[in-house]
Design an enzyme around this catalytic site. Structure first.
Site, PDB file in Angstrom:
ATOM      1  N   LYS A 263      42.239  37.336  55.937  1.00  0.00           N
ATOM      2  CA  LYS A 263      42.902  37.521  54.638  1.00  0.00           C
ATOM      3  C   LYS A 263      44.395  37.752  54.855  1.00  0.00           C
ATOM      4  CE  LYS A 263      43.226  40.792  50.717  1.00  0.00           C
ATOM      5  NZ  LYS A 263      42.615  41.922  49.985  1.00  0.00           N
ATOM      6  N   ASP A 268      50.037  42.942  47.950  1.00  0.00           N
ATOM      7  CA  ASP A 268      49.041  42.982  46.887  1.00  0.00           C
ATOM      8  C   ASP A 268      49.474  43.992  45.829  1.00  0.00           C
ATOM      9  OD1 ASP A 268      46.828  42.895  45.294  1.00  0.00           O
ATOM     10  OD2 ASP A 268      45.441  43.788  46.754  1.00  0.00           O
ATOM     11  N   LYS A 275      48.209  47.438  40.266  1.00  0.00           N
ATOM     12  CA  LYS A 275      47.877  48.693  40.943  1.00  0.00           C
ATOM     13  C   LYS A 275      48.836  49.784  40.473  1.00  0.00           C
ATOM     14  CE  LYS A 275      46.188  46.819  45.358  1.00  0.00           C
ATOM     15  NZ  LYS A 275      44.806  47.306  45.300  1.00  0.00           N
ATOM     16  N   ASP A 286      48.217  44.131  53.587  1.00  0.00           N
ATOM     17  CA  ASP A 286      47.032  43.408  53.110  1.00  0.00           C
ATOM     18  C   ASP A 286      46.871  42.034  53.787  1.00  0.00           C
ATOM     19  OD1 ASP A 286      44.766  43.661  51.555  1.00  0.00           O
ATOM     20  OD2 ASP A 286      45.659  42.759  49.761  1.00  0.00           O
ATOM     21  N   ASP A 345      43.112  41.978  40.811  1.00  0.00           N
ATOM     22  CA  ASP A 345      43.286  42.761  42.038  1.00  0.00           C
ATOM     23  C   ASP A 345      42.165  42.481  43.045  1.00  0.00           C
ATOM     24  OD1 ASP A 345      44.451  44.506  43.781  1.00  0.00           O
ATOM     25  OD2 ASP A 345      43.813  46.338  42.737  1.00  0.00           O
ATOM     26  N   GLU A 347      41.640  39.852  44.645  1.00  0.00           N
ATOM     27  CA  GLU A 347      42.222  38.545  44.973  1.00  0.00           C
ATOM     28  C   GLU A 347      41.838  38.044  46.355  1.00  0.00           C
ATOM     29  OE1 GLU A 347      43.642  41.349  45.564  1.00  0.00           O
ATOM     30  OE2 GLU A 347      44.359  41.049  47.602  1.00  0.00           O
ATOM     31  N   ARG A 349      39.038  37.976  47.962  1.00  0.00           N
ATOM     32  CA  ARG A 349      37.822  37.155  48.007  1.00  0.00           C
ATOM     33  C   ARG A 349      38.074  35.752  47.462  1.00  0.00           C
ATOM     34  NH1 ARG A 349      34.712  41.496  44.405  1.00  0.00           N
ATOM     35  NH2 ARG A 349      36.199  42.795  45.557  1.00  0.00           N
TER      36      ARG A 349
HETATM   37  N1  BES Z   1      43.722  44.966  49.147  1.00  0.00           N
HETATM   38  C1  BES Z   1      42.819  45.630  48.308  1.00  0.00           C
HETATM   39  C2  BES Z   1      41.831  46.522  49.058  1.00  0.00           C
HETATM   40  C3  BES Z   1      42.427  47.728  49.746  1.00  0.00           C
HETATM   41  C4  BES Z   1      42.571  48.913  49.062  1.00  0.00           C
HETATM   42  C5  BES Z   1      42.792  47.661  51.065  1.00  0.00           C
HETATM   43  C6  BES Z   1      43.104  50.017  49.695  1.00  0.00           C
HETATM   44  C7  BES Z   1      43.320  48.774  51.722  1.00  0.00           C
HETATM   45  C8  BES Z   1      43.483  49.947  51.023  1.00  0.00           C
HETATM   46  C9  BES Z   1      42.003  44.634  47.493  1.00  0.00           C
HETATM   47  O1  BES Z   1      42.617  43.452  47.178  1.00  0.00           O
HETATM   48  C10 BES Z   1      41.673  45.308  46.203  1.00  0.00           C
HETATM   49  O2  BES Z   1      42.576  45.602  45.475  1.00  0.00           O
HETATM   50  N2  BES Z   1      40.383  45.531  45.955  1.00  0.00           N
HETATM   51  C11 BES Z   1      39.937  46.185  44.796  1.00  0.00           C
HETATM   52  C12 BES Z   1      38.702  45.463  44.294  1.00  0.00           C
HETATM   53  C13 BES Z   1      38.284  45.856  42.910  1.00  0.00           C
HETATM   54  C14 BES Z   1      39.297  45.395  41.890  1.00  0.00           C
HETATM   55  C15 BES Z   1      36.936  45.232  42.624  1.00  0.00           C
HETATM   56  C16 BES Z   1      39.616  47.638  45.136  1.00  0.00           C
HETATM   57  O3  BES Z   1      39.098  47.876  46.232  1.00  0.00           O
HETATM   58  O4  BES Z   1      39.895  48.499  44.338  1.00  0.00           O
HETATM   59 ZN    ZN Z   2      44.114  42.833  48.523  1.00  0.00          ZN
HETATM   60 ZN    ZN Z   3      43.788  43.552  45.400  1.00  0.00          ZN
END
Ligand code: BES
Ligand code: ZN
Ligand code: ZN
Length: 527
Positions: A263, A268, A275, A286, A345, A347, A349
């Site tokens: 990834k 992000d 966020k 990220d 968010d 993204e 996947r």
């Molecule tokens: N990059 C984030 C995941 C992340 C969060 C990595 C904190 C490292 C530290 C990812 O893209 C994300 O935002 N995921 C969301 C998914 C949700 C919207 C289903 C999350 O984990 O909140």
């Molecule tokens: Zn992310």
């Molecule tokens: Zn994200």
């Protein structure tokens, strides 16, 4: 500059260096070379240790006066804990202690690799490789933008002992792997403003020049022609357009093939599902999965890997703008499946879906992806352990064993088919988030599984361990380079897992259930 390693058979007391580092186990059990230090203290070493409260515990160090009686200018004892328990990771940590103790030195000599039969769990070549990794990584700091910080001066490491012919190449291997990890840490720590997808792809090209890896970078119209709808969709909100990087290592007479997916979200923000400000603070990291894949590929040739390895690395910036994808938009992924984006968010996947589809088309013997995918994985496993999921137990076991050998903690998580219905969409083949409030790491894994076709697949959610909140042993606060060592181990020891049974059937069933003709879910025809 990477450290240089040299082996010598000279007695510890006769080695010229700025610092001599001698191991001591709990007991305290004096390691090789301690006799020379004891001589310098005229037999007073044990009393000195006792007075200083030094017990040889792992992480403890003690500077010892030498009164000019050693060839080395100074000496330090390095605690290594229980000798019976000492494993490769213990030597990585000891290496980091040496690096820290030698901050002001240019050269350090050590007898640590010479523990031999005293440390029954340690094979000498593994010990040498782990030690070299530990010193090199323990010396790491990201100082590019610090005007006042002092960089360490350490340049040379002299490994003292009889060792044998396997020690020098093992030290070389450790230094090379560590150099790759350092590259990953540097690019992860780089501010997002300085690593647009284009700049990140260029950095990959520069790293891989002359390493036997060919690099192909797709942008603009090529991404459209290749139908990379996830990459294009996530990338469309940013002024810095996306890239898709394909890396190929194909040695003569290659046996088997392995696909690596990483990834590469260079920043992000969450997109329109923005966020919080504090949630964004670490989101330049990220792209850690992408960095790990690229860095690992840089050492395959040097490590003599005989497997074909192909890297698939989507690079995007996830930003909100008038052009950004909106909640409710539908994207069509490379393999033809459509996704209703309910949270911009989620993204990672979306871009991994394109990459896994492409990887599946190439029919490798196995695929593994690395992604800082979900905060939920950190809730489950904390910030030091990666979540391991997949569609094939033989393959995930192989990934787990490689991670264990590399000293990178991973732990299996399930992909319960019970939760698959959370991804059903009213308007598209899939939603990009589950409907429930819990188990987000698993629904993310289930989502990815929809884009893997007929290939044993493992998924490492590295959201936690990709970044460290504080210094710890050979890990420095910030990007850790997690996954590089596991991937190098995996490629080095790769054995072809059996093809998964019923994988294609499962995909067909899912397509039928969602009312789509299976034809639609097939990969698009090559142009
Ligand atoms: N990059 C984030 C995941 C992340 C969060 C990595 C904190 C490292 C530290 C990812 O893209 C994300 O935002 N995921 C969301 C998914 C949700 C919207 C289903 C999350 O984990 O909140
Ligand atoms: Zn992310
Ligand atoms: Zn994200």
């Amino acid at each position: 500059m990477p450290l240089s390693f040299r082996t010598v058979t000279t007695a510890a007391g006769q080695v010229t260096a700025d610092l001599l580092a001698v191991p001591v186990g709990t007991g305290p059990a004096l390691g090789p070379g301690a006799d020379a230090v004891d001589d310098a203290l005229e037999g007073g070493l044990r009393a000195f240790m006792e007075e200083a409260g030094f017990e040889g515990k792992a992480g403890q160090t003690l500077a010892v006066p030498t009164f000019g009686r050693l060839r080395a200018a100074a000496a330090v004892l390095v605690g290594i804990g229980e000798l019976d328990e000492l494993d490769a990771d213990g030597l990585r940590r000891a290496g980091a202690s040496v690096a820290r103790a030698a901050k002001k030195a240019k050269s350090v000599a050590t007898t640590i690799v010479e523990l031999g039969a005293d440390a029954p769990k340690l094979e000498p070549a593994d010990a040498a490789q782990a030690f070299a990794e530990g010193v090199s990584l323990g010396a790491y700091r990201f100082l590019k933008y610090k005007g006042d910080a002092e960089a360490g001066r350490l340049e040379r490491v002299i490994v003292v002992g009889k060792g044998g012919t396997r020690i020098a190449p093992a030290l070389e291997r450790g230094a090379a792997v560590a150099e790759a990890v350092v590259w990953a840490r540097d690019i992860v720590n780089e501010p997002a403003g300085a690593k647009s997808p284009a700049a990140f792809a260029d950095a990959a090209k520069r790293l891989l020049r002359g390493t036997g890896v060919t690099v192909k970078v797709l942008s603009g119209a090529d991404l459209k022609a290749q139908k990379l709808g996830g990459v294009l969709g996530v990338g469309q909100g940013s002024d810095n357009p996306p890239r898709f990087v394909r890396l190929t290592y194909n040695p003569d007479g290659a046996k088997g093939s392995l696909a690596l997916v990483g990834k590469g979200v260079v920043f992000d923000s969450g997109g329109l599902s923005l966020k919080t400000s504090s949630g964004m603070e670490t989101m330049k990291t990220d792209m850690s999965g992408a960095a790990a894949v690229i860095a690992a590929m840089s050492v395959l040739s040097g490590a003599g890997v005989k497997t074909k390895v192909v890297g698939y690395v989507p690079m995007v910036e996830n930003m909100p703008s008038g052009a950004a994808i909106r909640p409710g938009d539908v994207l069509r992924i490379r393999n033809g499946k459509t996704v209703e984006v309910l949270n911009t968010d989620a993204e990672g996947r979306l871009i991994l879906a394109d990459a896994l589809s492409l990887a599946s088309e190439d029919k490798p013997d196995a695929v593994v992806d690395l992604a800082t995918l979900t905060g939920a994985c950190m809730v489950a496993l904390g910030d030091k352990v990666a979540g391991l999921m997949g569609n094939d137990a033989v393959w995930t076991d192989q990934v787990r064993a490689a991670a264990d050998r590399a000293g990178e903690p991973v732990w299996p998580l399930p992909l319960p088919s019970e939760y698959r219905k959370q991804l059903e969409s009213e308007v598209a083949d899939l939603r990009n988030i589950g409907t429930g409030s819990y188990g987000g790491a698993l629904t993310a894994g289930l989502f990815l599984r929809e884009f893997v076709d007929g290939v044993p697949w493992a998924h490492l959610d590295i959201a936690g361990p990709a970044r460290a909140g504080s210094d710890d042993g050979y890990i420095a606060k910030g990007g850790t380079g997690f996954g590089v060592r596991t991937l190098v181990e995996l490629a080095t020891g790769f054995t072809k897992p059996p093809k998964p049974k019923g994988a294609a059937k499962a995909t067909k069933k899912a397509a039928k259930k969602s009312g789509k003709a299976t034809k639609k879910s097939k990969r698009p025809k090559k142009k």
